[in-house]
Scaffold this motif. Sequence first.
Motif, PDB file in Angstrom:
ATOM      1  N   PRO A 188       0.801  -1.231   0.000  1.00 34.40           N
ATOM      2  CA  PRO A 188       0.000   0.000   0.000  1.00 34.40           C
ATOM      3  C   PRO A 188       0.837   1.287   0.000  1.00 34.40           C
ATOM      4  N   LEU A 189       2.089   1.219   0.464  1.00 34.60           N
ATOM      5  CA  LEU A 189       2.933   2.426   0.432  1.00 34.60           C
ATOM      6  C   LEU A 189       3.242   2.815  -1.017  1.00 34.60           C
ATOM      7  N   LEU A 190       3.600   1.815  -1.824  1.00 34.66           N
ATOM      8  CA  LEU A 190       3.871   2.084  -3.242  1.00 34.66           C
ATOM      9  C   LEU A 190       2.613   2.633  -3.914  1.00 34.66           C
ATOM     10  N   HIS A 191       1.481   2.074  -3.560  1.00 40.16           N
ATOM     11  CA  HIS A 191       0.216   2.507  -4.142  1.00 40.16           C
ATOM     12  C   HIS A 191      -0.071   3.966  -3.774  1.00 40.16           C
ATOM     13  N   ALA A 192       0.087   4.286  -2.494  1.00 38.04           N
ATOM     14  CA  ALA A 192      -0.193   5.657  -2.046  1.00 38.04           C
ATOM     15  C   ALA A 192       0.771   6.649  -2.687  1.00 38.04           C
ATOM     16  N   ALA A 193       2.041   6.246  -2.836  1.00 38.43           N
ATOM     17  CA  ALA A 193       3.043   7.133  -3.440  1.00 38.43           C
ATOM     18  C   ALA A 193       2.659   7.461  -4.884  1.00 38.43           C
ATOM     19  N   THR A 194       2.120   6.477  -5.584  1.00 39.44           N
ATOM     20  CA  THR A 194       1.773   6.671  -6.999  1.00 39.44           C
ATOM     21  C   THR A 194       0.731   7.781  -7.152  1.00 39.44           C
ATOM     22  N   GLU A 221       8.575  10.693  -5.880  1.00 37.53           N
ATOM     23  CA  GLU A 221       8.094   9.735  -4.874  1.00 37.53           C
ATOM     24  C   GLU A 221       8.676   8.335  -5.080  1.00 37.53           C
ATOM     25  N   TYR A 222       8.726   7.852  -6.318  1.00 35.53           N
ATOM     26  CA  TYR A 222       9.150   6.451  -6.524  1.00 35.53           C
ATOM     27  C   TYR A 222      10.581   6.169  -6.042  1.00 35.53           C
ATOM     28  N   PRO A 223      11.557   7.018  -6.342  1.00 31.72           N
ATOM     29  CA  PRO A 223      12.908   6.726  -5.829  1.00 31.72           C
ATOM     30  C   PRO A 223      12.936   6.640  -4.304  1.00 31.72           C
ATOM     31  N   ALA A 224      12.190   7.531  -3.634  1.00 30.53           N
ATOM     32  CA  ALA A 224      12.172   7.511  -2.161  1.00 30.53           C
ATOM     33  C   ALA A 224      11.570   6.217  -1.648  1.00 30.53           C
ATOM     34  N   VAL A 225      10.454   5.824  -2.250  1.00 34.97           N
ATOM     35  CA  VAL A 225       9.775   4.608  -1.806  1.00 34.97           C
ATOM     36  C   VAL A 225      10.634   3.377  -2.147  1.00 34.97           C
TER      37      VAL A 225
END
Length: 288
Positions: free
Chosen positions: A92-98, A124-128
Motif C-alpha cells: 500500500p505504500l507504493l500505491h499511495a506514493a503513486t 516519490e518512486y525513488p524515495a519509496v
Amino acid sequence: MKPVSFEYFAPTSVADAVSLLQEHGPEAKLLAGGQSLVPLLNMRLARPTAVIDVNRVEGLDYVREDGDALAIGAMTHQRTVERSELVQRVNPLLHAATRLIGHPQIRNRGTVGGSIAHADPAAEYPAVALALDAEMRIVGPNAERLVPAADFFVTYLTTALEPTEMLTEVRVPALPQGTGWSIQEMTRRHGDFALAGAAVTLTMDGGACSDARIVLFGVGATPLRVQQAEERLVGERVDATLMSEVGREIKTSIDEPLADIHATSEYRRNLAGVLTERALVEALERAA
Ligand SMILES: Cc1cc2nc3c(=O)[nH]c(=O)nc-3n(C[C@H](O)[C@H](O)[C@H](O)COP(=O)(O)OP(=O)(O)OC[C@H]3O[C@@H](n4cnc5c(N)ncnc54)[C@H](O)[C@@H]3O)c2cc1C
C-alpha cells in the motif's frame, strides 16, 4: 521551443534497444513516457543525437507477484500501478506514493522505470524504492544485473545505469506483517513535485519497534535514508514523545537542503522534520 534535431529509433525488443544505445553512445537517450524527457528536449536542456523510443518494446508492461515481492516491468504506466488491486494489497505504500505523482494525465503516460531512471530527488518512486529495499533489474550489452536501491541513486538525476544499459524491471518487496507505513509531502499546488517529503515504514513486534525506515525526498541530491533516526526507534515502544523528538532531530541533523525559488533551505529542513513526525504517527496507527 523545439528540440535540437535527432535521429529517432523505435526498437521492439530490449536487445535491440540496448544495441542502439551501444551504437549511439552516451549522446543517445531512451524515451519512455516522455513526461520528463520531452520537456527537457523542448527546453534544450537535453540535446541527444539519438532518441530511442522504447514504447514498442514488448514484455515490459506488467505488475505481478513474484514470491515475496512485486515485479513491475519498467514500461508499466504509473496509472496501471495506481489502479492495481495487487499493489494496493501487497504494498500500500507504493500505491499511495503513486497517487501523489503529478496529475492523472502525467500518470497515464509516465512509467515506473522512467521515474526511477530519471531519479529526480523530489520524486516519490525513488524515495519509496529506497525505503522498501527495491531492486532494479538492468540489462546491458553483455549481462543483466540486479542493483539494490541503496546503490542505484548516485546523485542528482544520476543513477548506477551505464549509458549502454536499460532498466527493465523494478522488484519491490511486500511490506512485512505488522508494518505500518506513511508517505507525507508538501507541494505548493496540487500535482507539483514535493518541496519536501518523508516515506516511513514501522514494523512493530510485541509492542516494540523491530524495524524502521525513514526516507526523505526533496531535501538532497538523492532520496535520503536517515539511519540515525531509524536507530532511535528500533527496540523502543514508540510513543508521541519519541516521534516528536525524532522529528526535531531530523530538522537539525540533515545537511543543508538546496534552496531555490520555491523554498529556502531552512524551510525545507523544518518541513522534513514536521513531515517525518506526521508520517511516524500515521505509520504507528497503521501498524496497530
Ligand atoms: C507537470 C508534471 C508534473 C510532474 N509531477 C511529478 C511528481 O509530482 N512526482 C514525480 O515523481 N514525477 C512527476 N513528474 C514526472 C513524471 O513522473 C515522469 O513520468 C517521470 O519522471 C519520468 O517517467 P517517463 O516514463 O515519462 O520517462 P521519460 O521522460 O521518457 O524519461 C525520463 C528519463 O529516464 C530515462 N529512461 C526512461 N526509461 C528508462 C529505462 N527503462 N531504462 C533506462 N533509462 C530510462 C530516459 O532516457 C530519460 O533520461 C511530473 C511531470 C510533469 C510533466
